[in-house]
Design a protein around this motif. Sequence first.
Motif: not given
Length: 56
Positions: A26-47
Amino acid sequence: MKFWANRFKEPSSWAGIAMLASAVFGVPVNTTQVVVNTVTAVCGAVAFFAPEKTSV
């Protein structure tokens, strides 16, 4: 040990890990959240595009 190795070979496992990580941390709105969202999107696409093993 073989059970865990087999689980980590499945794309759905990686998508689940990414979703779990984004929910748990549950990261705050900043660079970390962008990274987490990007990783989630990439993993979803791979899956989505990676085939699962079929047992015939």
